[in-house]
Enzyme design. Structure first.
Site, PDB file in Angstrom:
ATOM      1  N   GLY A  59      80.254  71.279 -29.665  1.00 41.81           N
ATOM      2  CA  GLY A  59      79.763  69.971 -29.239  1.00 41.81           C
ATOM      3  C   GLY A  59      79.698  68.905 -30.326  1.00 41.81           C
ATOM      4  CD  GLU A 114      73.736  71.565 -32.226  1.00 42.22           C
ATOM      5  OE1 GLU A 114      74.629  70.875 -31.682  1.00 42.22           O
ATOM      6  OE2 GLU A 114      73.444  72.703 -31.814  1.00 42.22           O
ATOM      7  CG  ASP A 115      76.140  68.688 -29.199  1.00 45.39           C
ATOM      8  OD1 ASP A 115      75.196  69.407 -29.602  1.00 45.39           O
ATOM      9  OD2 ASP A 115      76.887  69.040 -28.263  1.00 45.39           O
ATOM     10  CG  ASP A 118      68.245  70.588 -23.358  1.00 44.31           C
ATOM     11  OD1 ASP A 118      67.650  69.615 -22.911  1.00 44.31           O
ATOM     12  OD2 ASP A 118      68.607  71.550 -22.649  1.00 44.31           O
ATOM     13  CE  LYS A 146      69.493  66.264 -22.167  1.00 44.92           C
ATOM     14  NZ  LYS A 146      70.116  67.273 -21.261  1.00 44.92           N
ATOM     15  CG  PHE A 167      74.212  68.007 -18.039  1.00 48.66           C
ATOM     16  CD1 PHE A 167      73.569  69.019 -18.726  1.00 48.66           C
ATOM     17  CD2 PHE A 167      75.602  67.913 -18.141  1.00 48.66           C
ATOM     18  CE1 PHE A 167      74.280  69.933 -19.498  1.00 48.66           C
ATOM     19  CE2 PHE A 167      76.315  68.826 -18.906  1.00 48.66           C
ATOM     20  CZ  PHE A 167      75.651  69.841 -19.580  1.00 48.66           C
ATOM     21  CG  ASP A 174      80.718  71.477 -22.982  1.00 51.56           C
ATOM     22  OD1 ASP A 174      79.712  71.401 -23.719  1.00 51.56           O
ATOM     23  OD2 ASP A 174      81.001  72.503 -22.330  1.00 51.56           O
ATOM     24  NE  ARG A 180      83.894  71.116 -25.846  1.00 54.34           N
ATOM     25  CZ  ARG A 180      82.675  71.651 -25.884  1.00 54.34           C
ATOM     26  NH1 ARG A 180      81.655  70.927 -26.268  1.00 54.34           N
ATOM     27  NH2 ARG A 180      82.492  72.906 -25.519  1.00 54.34           N
TER      28      ARG A 180
HETATM   29  P1  IMP Z   1      69.156  73.821 -26.812  1.00 49.90           P
HETATM   30  O1  IMP Z   1      69.293  75.165 -27.439  1.00 49.90           O
HETATM   31  O2  IMP Z   1      68.527  73.896 -25.451  1.00 49.90           O
HETATM   32  O3  IMP Z   1      68.485  72.791 -27.689  1.00 49.90           O
HETATM   33  O4  IMP Z   1      70.584  73.339 -26.464  1.00 49.90           O
HETATM   34  C1  IMP Z   1      71.396  72.744 -27.351  1.00 49.90           C
HETATM   35  C2  IMP Z   1      72.822  72.863 -26.883  1.00 49.90           C
HETATM   36  O5  IMP Z   1      72.936  72.816 -25.434  1.00 49.90           O
HETATM   37  C3  IMP Z   1      73.571  71.660 -27.382  1.00 49.90           C
HETATM   38  O6  IMP Z   1      74.135  71.925 -28.640  1.00 49.90           O
HETATM   39  C4  IMP Z   1      74.598  71.446 -26.303  1.00 49.90           C
HETATM   40  O7  IMP Z   1      75.731  72.227 -26.577  1.00 49.90           O
HETATM   41  C5  IMP Z   1      73.952  71.946 -25.032  1.00 49.90           C
HETATM   42  N1  IMP Z   1      73.383  70.832 -24.252  1.00 49.90           N
HETATM   43  C6  IMP Z   1      72.077  70.516 -24.079  1.00 49.90           C
HETATM   44  N2  IMP Z   1      71.918  69.424 -23.319  1.00 49.90           N
HETATM   45  C7  IMP Z   1      73.168  69.005 -23.007  1.00 49.90           C
HETATM   46  C8  IMP Z   1      73.674  67.895 -22.244  1.00 49.90           C
HETATM   47  O8  IMP Z   1      72.967  67.031 -21.696  1.00 49.90           O
HETATM   48  N3  IMP Z   1      75.033  67.837 -22.147  1.00 49.90           N
HETATM   49  C9  IMP Z   1      75.866  68.736 -22.736  1.00 49.90           C
HETATM   50  N4  IMP Z   1      75.432  69.761 -23.466  1.00 49.90           N
HETATM   51  C10 IMP Z   1      74.094  69.900 -23.602  1.00 49.90           C
HETATM   52 MG    MG Z   2      76.112  72.456 -29.037  1.00 51.98          MG
END
Ligand code: IMP
Ligand code: MG
Length: 194
Positions: A59, A114-115, A118, A146, A167, A174, A180
């Site tokens: 990402g 990181e992108d 979440d 987020k 989302f 993606d 992407r």
């Molecule tokens: P976390 O472990 O829940 O913080 O998730 C992080 C990863 O989930 C990110 O690096 C993204 O790859 C993916 N992700 C979380 N939210 C989104 C979104 O809104 N769109 C796309 N990918 C997301």
């Molecule tokens: Mg990611």
């Protein structure tokens, strides 16, 4: 800019993808300004330090490659790849490593790129994993945060945008490995994943 016609007259992009975008949240212009300002700050903070930037595949690739080209200090660059399991649109604490660092970060100042953060599970795991390799310091930079969805506490030192609980796709983000390459970040229509 929110409707399909506006997007198509501004960007040369895949029509099938654009049909599934509910709204453009951050335009290419807005992203570029944000990336430049982050790069300026990082370049100041890491002056005279052995910097290693670590991009999280997949990402973060577009953000990472734009950011690195705006840094005005020397640095080493590497990637890490982990998968976090859960549903198609959320992760849980089960993180699996796909690709570790090639460079030994020992005694280097590591900045994880990181992108989007979440739940925080992925970043927390990556941070701990690199921490175990004895870097001089470890900080984190994410284009998007987020915050509303956070489950585990993890600090983010550089944040591009505080984003809503939607989302998002494009600019590296993606859904099922599609979208992407969109040059902007947009909200994916809910009927695409509900
Ligand atoms: P976390 O472990 O829940 O913080 O998730 C992080 C990863 O989930 C990110 O690096 C993204 O790859 C993916 N992700 C979380 N939210 C989104 C979104 O809104 N769109 C796309 N990918 C997301
Ligand atoms: Mg990611």
């Amino acid at each position: 800019m929110s409707n399909v016609q506006d997007i198509q007259s501004t960007y040369q992009v895949c029509e099938e993808w654009v049909q599934n975008i509910q709204q453009v949240l951050y335009s290419d212009v807005k992203i570029k300004e944000c990336v430049s300002s982050l790069a300026k700050q990082i370049s100041e903070d890491y002056k005279n330090k052995d910097l290693l930037i670590v991009g999280c595949l997949t990402g973060a690739v577009i953000f990472y490659s734009d950011l690195m080209r705006e840094l005005s200090i020397p640095y080493k660059s590497d990637f890490i790849s982990v998968s976090s399991y859960g549903s198609e649109t959320t992760s849980n604490g089960n993180v699996k490593m796909n690709k570790d660092l090639n460079i030994d970060p020992k005694n280097m100042h590591v900045l994880i790129i990181e992108d989007i953060i979440d739940t925080g599970h992925t970043l927390k795991w990556v941070k701990q994993h690199i921490q175990n390799k004895s870097p001089a310091s470890i900080k984190t930079c994410s284009l998007l945060n987020k915050q509303e969805r956070r489950i585990v506490d993890v600090s983010i030192d550089y944040i591009g945008f505080e984003c809503p609980d939607e989302f998002l796709v494009g600019y590296g983000l993606d859904f099922n490995d599609h979208y992407r390459g969109l040059p902007f970040i947009g909200i994916l229509k809910t009927d695409c994943y509900m």
